[in-house]
Design a protein around this motif. Structure first.
Motif, PDB file in Angstrom:
ATOM      1  N   ALA A  23       0.753  -1.259  -0.033  1.00  0.00           N
ATOM      2  CA  ALA A  23       0.181   0.002  -0.061  1.00  0.00           C
ATOM      3  C   ALA A  23       0.945   1.175  -0.034  1.00  0.00           C
ATOM      4  O   ALA A  23       0.473   2.238  -0.428  1.00  0.00           O
ATOM      5  N   LEU A  25       3.860   1.302  -1.632  1.00  0.00           N
ATOM      6  CA  LEU A  25       4.955   0.905  -2.537  1.00  0.00           C
ATOM      7  C   LEU A  25       6.306   0.526  -1.938  1.00  0.00           C
ATOM      8  O   LEU A  25       7.152   0.601  -2.163  1.00  0.00           O
ATOM      9  N   ALA A  27       7.640   1.216   0.547  1.00  0.00           N
ATOM     10  CA  ALA A  27       8.697   2.016   1.338  1.00  0.00           C
ATOM     11  C   ALA A  27       9.233   1.804   2.486  1.00  0.00           C
ATOM     12  O   ALA A  27       8.613   1.031   3.435  1.00  0.00           O
ATOM     13  N   ARG A  59       2.691  -3.556  -6.863  1.00  0.00           N
ATOM     14  CA  ARG A  59       3.319  -2.964  -8.401  1.00  0.00           C
ATOM     15  C   ARG A  59       4.583  -2.129  -8.131  1.00  0.00           C
ATOM     16  O   ARG A  59       5.063  -1.700  -9.206  1.00  0.00           O
ATOM     17  N   ALA A  63       9.652   2.398  -2.840  1.00  0.00           N
ATOM     18  CA  ALA A  63       9.595   3.691  -3.080  1.00  0.00           C
ATOM     19  C   ALA A  63      10.535   4.550  -1.926  1.00  0.00           C
ATOM     20  O   ALA A  63      10.512   5.686  -1.892  1.00  0.00           O
ATOM     21  N   GLY A  64      11.529   4.002  -1.476  1.00  0.00           N
ATOM     22  CA  GLY A  64      12.526   4.460  -0.825  1.00  0.00           C
ATOM     23  C   GLY A  64      12.004   4.707   0.496  1.00  0.00           C
ATOM     24  O   GLY A  64      11.183   4.050   1.304  1.00  0.00           O
ATOM     25  N   GLN A  65      12.634   5.693   1.209  1.00  0.00           N
ATOM     26  CA  GLN A  65      12.268   5.846   2.722  1.00  0.00           C
ATOM     27  C   GLN A  65      10.822   6.253   2.746  1.00  0.00           C
ATOM     28  O   GLN A  65      10.443   7.004   1.873  1.00  0.00           O
ATOM     29  N   ASP A  66      10.062   5.711   3.788  1.00  0.00           N
ATOM     30  CA  ASP A  66       8.749   6.078   3.973  1.00  0.00           C
ATOM     31  C   ASP A  66       8.654   7.190   4.809  1.00  0.00           C
ATOM     32  O   ASP A  66       9.141   7.791   5.684  1.00  0.00           O
ATOM     33  N   LEU A  67       8.268   8.400   3.996  1.00  0.00           N
ATOM     34  CA  LEU A  67       8.074   9.780   4.256  1.00  0.00           C
ATOM     35  C   LEU A  67       7.063  10.105   5.104  1.00  0.00           C
ATOM     36  O   LEU A  67       7.159  11.145   5.801  1.00  0.00           O
ATOM     37  N   VAL A  72      11.386   9.829  10.619  1.00  0.00           N
ATOM     38  CA  VAL A  72      11.804  11.136   9.713  1.00  0.00           C
ATOM     39  C   VAL A  72      11.107  12.218   9.528  1.00  0.00           C
ATOM     40  O   VAL A  72      11.275  13.211   8.701  1.00  0.00           O
ATOM     41  N   LEU A  83      18.741  12.782  10.215  1.00  0.00           N
ATOM     42  CA  LEU A  83      18.337  11.654   9.308  1.00  0.00           C
ATOM     43  C   LEU A  83      19.804  10.927   9.133  1.00  0.00           C
ATOM     44  O   LEU A  83      19.612   9.877   8.731  1.00  0.00           O
ATOM     45  N   VAL A  86      19.489   7.898  11.090  1.00  0.00           N
ATOM     46  CA  VAL A  86      18.672   6.825  10.635  1.00  0.00           C
ATOM     47  C   VAL A  86      19.495   6.296   9.439  1.00  0.00           C
ATOM     48  O   VAL A  86      19.519   4.983   9.589  1.00  0.00           O
ATOM     49  N   ALA A 116      16.077   5.535  -1.869  1.00  0.00           N
ATOM     50  CA  ALA A 116      16.829   4.511  -1.182  1.00  0.00           C
ATOM     51  C   ALA A 116      16.610   3.162  -1.533  1.00  0.00           C
ATOM     52  O   ALA A 116      17.411   2.127  -1.831  1.00  0.00           O
ATOM     53  N   ILE A 136      14.423   5.973 -10.080  1.00  0.00           N
ATOM     54  CA  ILE A 136      14.145   7.257  -9.793  1.00  0.00           C
ATOM     55  C   ILE A 136      15.196   7.515  -8.548  1.00  0.00           C
ATOM     56  O   ILE A 136      14.856   7.220  -7.518  1.00  0.00           O
ATOM     57  N   PHE A 139      15.638  11.534  -4.412  1.00  0.00           N
ATOM     58  CA  PHE A 139      16.319  12.322  -2.976  1.00  0.00           C
ATOM     59  C   PHE A 139      16.053  13.961  -3.293  1.00  0.00           C
ATOM     60  O   PHE A 139      15.549  14.204  -2.411  1.00  0.00           O
ATOM     61  N   ASP A 147      21.817   8.789  -1.043  1.00  0.00           N
ATOM     62  CA  ASP A 147      22.505   8.030   0.179  1.00  0.00           C
ATOM     63  C   ASP A 147      22.283   6.559  -0.424  1.00  0.00           C
ATOM     64  O   ASP A 147      22.018   6.011  -1.445  1.00  0.00           O
TER      65      ASP A 147
HETATM   66  O1  T3D Z   1      14.790  10.081   5.555  1.00  0.00           O
HETATM   67  C1  T3D Z   1      15.791   9.426   5.620  1.00  0.00           C
HETATM   68  O2  T3D Z   1      16.114   8.511   6.631  1.00  0.00           O
HETATM   69  C2  T3D Z   1      16.997   9.750   4.881  1.00  0.00           C
HETATM   70  C3  T3D Z   1      16.848   8.450   3.791  1.00  0.00           C
HETATM   71  C4  T3D Z   1      16.172   8.982   2.588  1.00  0.00           C
HETATM   72  C5  T3D Z   1      16.389   7.897   1.328  1.00  0.00           C
HETATM   73  C6  T3D Z   1      15.208   8.276   0.474  1.00  0.00           C
HETATM   74  O3  T3D Z   1      14.751   7.208  -0.031  1.00  0.00           O
HETATM   75  S1  T3D Z   1      14.641   9.841   0.093  1.00  0.00           S
HETATM   76  C7  T3D Z   1      13.478   9.472  -1.111  1.00  0.00           C
HETATM   77  C8  T3D Z   1      11.995   9.090  -0.684  1.00  0.00           C
HETATM   78  N1  T3D Z   1      11.245   8.601  -1.634  1.00  0.00           N
HETATM   79  C9  T3D Z   1      10.359   9.516  -2.333  1.00  0.00           C
HETATM   80  O4  T3D Z   1      10.762  10.587  -2.205  1.00  0.00           O
HETATM   81  C10 T3D Z   1       9.617   8.598  -3.375  1.00  0.00           C
HETATM   82  C11 T3D Z   1       8.125   9.349  -3.003  1.00  0.00           C
HETATM   83  N2  T3D Z   1       7.253   8.287  -4.080  1.00  0.00           N
HETATM   84  C12 T3D Z   1       7.082   8.747  -5.252  1.00  0.00           C
HETATM   85  O5  T3D Z   1       7.583   9.962  -5.594  1.00  0.00           O
HETATM   86  C13 T3D Z   1       5.978   8.114  -5.968  1.00  0.00           C
HETATM   87  O6  T3D Z   1       5.194   7.660  -4.880  1.00  0.00           O
HETATM   88  C14 T3D Z   1       6.367   7.032  -7.061  1.00  0.00           C
HETATM   89  C15 T3D Z   1       7.189   7.715  -8.103  1.00  0.00           C
HETATM   90  C16 T3D Z   1       7.486   6.028  -6.414  1.00  0.00           C
HETATM   91  C17 T3D Z   1       5.311   6.181  -7.557  1.00  0.00           C
HETATM   92  O7  T3D Z   1       4.336   7.288  -8.052  1.00  0.00           O
HETATM   93  P1  T3D Z   1       2.857   6.647  -8.463  1.00  0.00           P
HETATM   94  O8  T3D Z   1       2.135   7.780  -8.867  1.00  0.00           O
HETATM   95  O9  T3D Z   1       2.823   5.370  -8.881  1.00  0.00           O
HETATM   96  O10 T3D Z   1       2.157   6.042  -6.871  1.00  0.00           O
HETATM   97  P2  T3D Z   1       1.663   7.139  -5.764  1.00  0.00           P
HETATM   98  O11 T3D Z   1       0.146   7.456  -6.022  1.00  0.00           O
HETATM   99  O12 T3D Z   1       2.561   8.396  -5.515  1.00  0.00           O
HETATM  100  O13 T3D Z   1       1.862   6.294  -4.416  1.00  0.00           O
HETATM  101  C18 T3D Z   1       0.905   5.146  -4.141  1.00  0.00           C
HETATM  102  C19 T3D Z   1       0.974   5.282  -2.523  1.00  0.00           C
HETATM  103  O14 T3D Z   1       2.119   4.770  -2.027  1.00  0.00           O
HETATM  104  C20 T3D Z   1       0.455   6.501  -2.072  1.00  0.00           C
HETATM  105  O15 T3D Z   1      -0.414   6.111  -0.705  1.00  0.00           O
HETATM  106  P3  T3D Z   1      -2.066   6.576  -1.002  1.00  0.00           P
HETATM  107  O16 T3D Z   1      -2.240   7.777  -1.363  1.00  0.00           O
HETATM  108  O17 T3D Z   1      -2.468   5.457  -1.879  1.00  0.00           O
HETATM  109  O18 T3D Z   1      -2.362   6.191   0.214  1.00  0.00           O
HETATM  110  C21 T3D Z   1       1.776   7.150  -1.474  1.00  0.00           C
HETATM  111  O19 T3D Z   1       1.641   8.238  -0.738  1.00  0.00           O
HETATM  112  C22 T3D Z   1       2.451   5.861  -0.958  1.00  0.00           C
HETATM  113  N3  T3D Z   1       3.975   6.227  -1.191  1.00  0.00           N
HETATM  114  C23 T3D Z   1       4.702   6.252  -2.341  1.00  0.00           C
HETATM  115  N4  T3D Z   1       5.995   6.477  -1.816  1.00  0.00           N
HETATM  116  C24 T3D Z   1       6.127   6.667  -0.778  1.00  0.00           C
HETATM  117  C25 T3D Z   1       4.637   6.579  -0.164  1.00  0.00           C
HETATM  118  N5  T3D Z   1       4.491   6.421   1.294  1.00  0.00           N
HETATM  119  C26 T3D Z   1       5.627   6.691   2.257  1.00  0.00           C
HETATM  120  N6  T3D Z   1       6.542   6.987   1.774  1.00  0.00           N
HETATM  121  C27 T3D Z   1       6.937   6.910   0.299  1.00  0.00           C
HETATM  122  N7  T3D Z   1       8.242   7.100  -0.007  1.00  0.00           N
END
Ligand code: T3D
Length: 265
Positions: A23, A25, A27, A59, A63-67, A72, A83, A86, A116, A136, A139, A147
């Motif tokens: 749900a 992705l 993360a 699917r 999606a990397g770190q759960d934002l 965080v 961070l 973390v 991540a 993708i 960050f 990172d």
């Molecule tokens: O913080 C630290 O500790 C530092 C470490 C950082 C490392 C990192 O990984 S930083 C990068 C974090 N990741 C992102 O910024 C990616 C965020 N997600 C997206 O940009 C998009 O979701 C995707 C491009 C990956 C996919 O897009 P799409 O349109 O196919 O899906 P969506 O509708 O955006 O997401 C579906 C669900 O997954 C949605 O929830 P909902 O609305 O159905 O309840 C969305 O909020 C959730 N989701 C996706 N990515 C994350 C997430 N929830 C929490 N954290 C996520 N990263």
């Protein structure tokens, strides 16, 4: 099955580890990161495991770190958590674990791998993706820097120009393009991904896995060496593996025109 957020499936000497928060992705929240490191740690210590496949439920790959993870997010008093802590607690041990894993690890990237999540996929030894998957460097989109090894790995995989383009622009890189530029080993139709990953893992598991793990280490270490240093290190390793049971078996099997059965771990 182990933790709910990290599923495991054993087929012979191959362990499949599945990130399971579809749900979100898949993360990484703190619980899933902890469970993943624990699962991999147990597999590393289990000498009956000779290859690992890492993949995601649903699917996405990850999606990397759960934002939305409180670890965080801004605290109640408005201050931000560190961070870096973390990273040190979770991501650094995870990437170190993958890069020093005693047997080959295949990433089966079934969908998007962001932030991540992309770094973790690319830290695996062989990365195979569904054609519809993508990578993708997310960050910068949220104001962070790459990172989990991305700054080290990306330029080594695809060169500085492409690495910078990827991390600065944060665009979605489709798997076929990732294959074309050498970021990953290959891609296949989605329906074939699981089978292709298992077949790769089975091939690797039947090989001398201890030598394969040392090969990965040697390739990584050589990045910071002169040619002369690498030649010396290769000789040192060849002394070690030339005395191994697997080498004896390889020689015996070659001479007898039979398939080798490698057992070192
Ligand atoms: O913080 C630290 O500790 C530092 C470490 C950082 C490392 C990192 O990984 S930083 C990068 C974090 N990741 C992102 O910024 C990616 C965020 N997600 C997206 O940009 C998009 O979701 C995707 C491009 C990956 C996919 O897009 P799409 O349109 O196919 O899906 P969506 O509708 O955006 O997401 C579906 C669900 O997954 C949605 O929830 P909902 O609305 O159905 O309840 C969305 O909020 C959730 N989701 C996706 N990515 C994350 C997430 N929830 C929490 N954290 C996520 N990263």
């Amino acid at each position: 099955m182990q933790e709910n957020n990290v599923l495991t499936h054993r087929d012979g000497n191959i362990l499949t580890v599945t990130l399971n928060r579809p749900a979100a992705l898949n993360a990484f929240d703190s619980a899933m990161l902890g469970a993943l490191v624990d699962t991999l740690g147990q597999a590393a210590g289990d000498h009956s495991v000779r290859a690992v496949v890492l993949t995601g439920s649903g699917r996405a790959f990850c999606a990397g770190q759960d934002l939305s993870d409180p670890a965080v997010a801004p605290r109640a008093d408005g201050t931000m958590p560190d961070l870096g802590a973390v990273i040190e607690r979770h991501y650094t041990p995870l990437v170190r674990c993958l890069r020093s894993f005693p047997v080959p690890v295949v990433a089966a990237v079934n969908g998007v791998a962001a932030g991540a999540g992309a770094s973790v996929a690319l830290a695996c030894d062989v990365v195979i993706a569904a054609r519809e998957a993508s990578f993708i460097q997310a960050f910068g989109r949220v104001g962070l820097v790459p990172d989990s090894g991305a700054t080290w790995l990306l330029p080594r995989l695809v060169g500085r120009a492409r690495a910078l383009g990827m991390v600065l622009l944060g665009e979605k890189l489709p798997a076929p393009e990732a294959e074309r530029i050498g970021l990953i080993w290959g891609c296949v139709d989605a329906a074939e991904l699981a089978g292709a990953a298992q077949a790769l893992a089975a091939r690797l598991a039947a090989m001398p896995v201890k030598a394969l793990a040392a090969t990965r280490q040697a390739i990584d270490d050589a990045q910071a060496m002169t040619l002369d240093q690498a030649l010396v290190e290769e000789g040192r390793l060849q002394s070690r593996f030339g005395a191994s049971a697997d080498y004896r078996e390889g020689l015996a099997a070659f001479g007898a025109k039979r398939k080798p059965v490698f057992t070192d771990r």
